[in-house]
Design an enzyme around this catalytic site. Structure first.
Site, short mmCIF file in Angstrom:
data_model
loop_
_atom_site.label_atom_id
_atom_site.label_comp_id
_atom_site.label_asym_id
_atom_site.label_seq_id
_atom_site.Cartn_x
_atom_site.Cartn_y
_atom_site.Cartn_z
N PHE A 146 1.02 -1.28 -0.04
CA PHE A 146 -0.10 -0.03 -0.01
C PHE A 146 0.87 1.21 -0.09
O PHE A 146 1.83 1.40 0.95
CB PHE A 146 -0.91 0.06 1.28
CG PHE A 146 -2.03 1.36 1.30
CD1 PHE A 146 -2.90 1.02 0.53
CD2 PHE A 146 -1.60 2.31 1.83
CE1 PHE A 146 -4.05 2.29 0.15
CE2 PHE A 146 -2.36 3.52 1.69
CZ PHE A 146 -3.62 3.23 1.05
N ASP A 231 9.55 2.49 1.81
CA ASP A 231 8.16 3.17 2.14
C ASP A 231 7.75 3.04 3.65
O ASP A 231 7.54 1.97 3.77
CB ASP A 231 6.87 2.83 1.43
CG ASP A 231 5.63 3.59 2.05
OD1 ASP A 231 5.55 4.05 2.95
OD2 ASP A 231 4.66 3.45 1.28
N LYS A 260 3.02 9.51 8.67
CA LYS A 260 2.05 9.11 9.74
C LYS A 260 2.47 9.78 11.23
O LYS A 260 2.07 10.77 11.76
CB LYS A 260 1.68 7.70 10.00
CG LYS A 260 0.89 7.16 8.84
CD LYS A 260 0.67 5.77 9.01
CE LYS A 260 -0.16 5.05 7.87
NZ LYS A 260 -1.48 5.59 8.12
N1 PLP Z 1 2.32 4.17 2.57
C1 PLP Z 1 2.09 3.32 3.60
C2 PLP Z 1 3.07 2.24 3.77
C3 PLP Z 1 0.73 3.44 4.27
O1 PLP Z 1 0.59 2.72 5.33
C4 PLP Z 1 0.01 4.74 3.94
C5 PLP Z 1 -1.13 4.81 4.65
O2 PLP Z 1 -1.71 4.02 5.55
C6 PLP Z 1 0.41 5.48 2.82
C7 PLP Z 1 1.57 5.30 2.07
C8 PLP Z 1 -0.57 6.83 2.58
O3 PLP Z 1 -0.48 7.67 3.36
P1 PLP Z 1 -1.55 8.66 3.62
O4 PLP Z 1 -2.58 8.10 3.80
O5 PLP Z 1 -0.94 9.77 4.88
O6 PLP Z 1 -1.37 9.42 2.24
#
Ligand code: PLP
Length: 411
Positions: A146, A231, A260
């Site tokens: 994700f 990520d 986050k």
């Molecule tokens: N990357 C990862 C690993 C995530 O867990 C998330 C959100 O859960 C995101 C990207 C996207 O982040 P945002 O919701 O702040 O755009």
């Protein structure tokens, strides 16, 4: 702690509507079951003054707990002093946060600030294309990953079911099975600008990578001239027992994204890259109005200071061990996986994790169903032993009921 009357007073002061069904929200989320009005540490209160123990922290966001006094004071002070200036100008908090992040990542890099995880990954993808140059533009990610909900990060997300309703998507993304080095070996050619991976797949069900896989990816990327981008939006900043989860695996990535926990709930994200890689960007290639503004950066500066002082990495490792052991001993839990304080409890066949999460909420505990069969727990990194014990007690009761009612599923 007595939150009840204060929480009710907050709800009244907010003039909160009684009937959430009639609020003009777009239907992108399922209708909310609870309206929270106040938080402190690992505790939340709803508008009726009911107390909930929060073992989810947003979704791994409020790593220092709700309303941390030092973060609250930093935000208030920034609000009184300087909330925003354009990125045409420099500000002190952003510079200090960039220096700290670079130090925690081992040094030798540069930072771009933005407002969310998706934006941090979007910056990384654009950087990879700029760095790759003509013809080397593709980004390979893992199935089950994700990476966000913007059109590019949606296509980077390795969940084809999420793509269908939004085609056509930006081109240049490919997906390979998770933790399968041979599969990656077969697709990384001279059109690939970068491989982008989570060290623990968060939304994919809390599935950690292995050291051998990350080492293999690093080697493969070096050999083929692709960037290795990690990520850390969900895993970064102490959550897994290291500042960044890839540090469990002893590799140095070219690019690291985070968001986050960086502002403990105040929106701020960052994309860090090794200096030679970051040099591919020129002024005008990428920008954002709010990214790194003094208010958000002041929150991040306070968050990082508290995290270092409280040694959150050690705390996450110790508390994660205790929580993991407790979860393993619960009825209907067949597997516990994760790192530090990012854990999933896989439930016995026939038990619906979404219903368990709803029942836990009704019993005053916030967790979520990360998949239809697994619960996710991501408490504050400052969670107390008594709070872990209380959460396990609630889960034992709720899961015990589900276990007794469970249909017999043939093996
Ligand atoms: N990357 C990862 C690993 C995530 O867990 C998330 C959100 O859960 C995101 C990207 C996207 O982040 P945002 O919701 O702040 O755009």
């Amino acid at each position: 702690m007595t939150g009840g009357p204060t929480a009710r007073a907050h709800a009244r002061a907010m003039g909160a509507p009684e009937d959430l069904d009639h609020c003009p929200f777009m239907p992108t989320y399922a209708p909310p079951t609870v309206q929270f009005v106040r938080g402190e540490g690992s505790v939340l209160w709803d508008r009726e003054g009911r107390r909930y123990l929060d073992l989810l922290s947003g979704l791994a966001v409020t790593s220092l707990g709700h309303a941390h006094p030092e973060v609250a004071e930093a935000v208030a002070e920034a609000a009184r002093t300087l909330v925003h200036v354009s990125n045409l100008f420099g500000t002190v908090p952003a510079a200090e946060v960039a220096l700290t992040l670079d130090r925690l990542l081992g040094g030798g890099g540069q930072v771009f600030f933005c407002n969310s995880g998706a934006e941090a990954n979007e910056a990384a993808i654009k950087l990879a294309r700029r760095h790759g140059g003509w013809g080397r533009y593709r980004v390979v990610t893992a199935l089950g990953s994700f990476h966000g909900r913007t059109l590019a990060t949606l296509h980077a997300t390795g969940q084809p079911a999420k793509h269908e309703r939004f085609r056509p998507l930006p081109e240049g993304f490919g997906h390979v099975p998770w933790c399968d080095l041979d599969a990656l070996d077969a697709v990384v050619d001279d059109t690939v600008a970068a491989v982008l991976l989570e060290p623990v797949q968060g939304e994919g069900g809390v599935r950690p990578a292995t050291r051998a896989y990350f080492e293999g990816v690093r080697e493969l990327c070096d050999e083929r001239g692709a960037l290795f981008m990690v990520d850390e939006v969900q895993t970064g900043l102490g959550r897994t027992g290291r500042w960044f989860a890839h540090q469990h695996f002893g590799v140095v990535p070219d690019v690291v994204t985070m968001a986050k926990a960086l502002g403990n709930g105040v929106p701020i994200g960052a994309c860090w890259a090794r200096r030679e890689v970051a040099a591919a960007f020129e002024p005008g290639d990428h920008a954002t109005t709010f990214g790194g503004q003094p208010l958000a950066a002041a929150a991040a500066r306070a968050v990082l200071a508290v995290m270092e002082r409280e040694d959150v990495c050690q705390r996450a490792e110790d508390a994660g061990r205790r929580l993991g052991e407790g979860l393993r001993a619960l009825p209907a839990v067949v597997e516990v996986r994760g790192l530090g304080l990012l854990l999933a409890a896989e439930l016995a066949p026939g038990i619906d994790a979404r219903q368990v999460a709803l029942d836990a909420l009704a019993a005053g505990l916030v967790v979520n169903a990360v998949t239809p069969t697994a619960l996710r727990l991501a408490p504050s990194l400052l969670v107390g032993d008594d709070e872990i014990a209380e959460a396990l007690e609630v889960l034992a009761r709720v899961l015990g009921e589900h276990e007794r009612a469970r249909p017999v599923v043939p093996a």
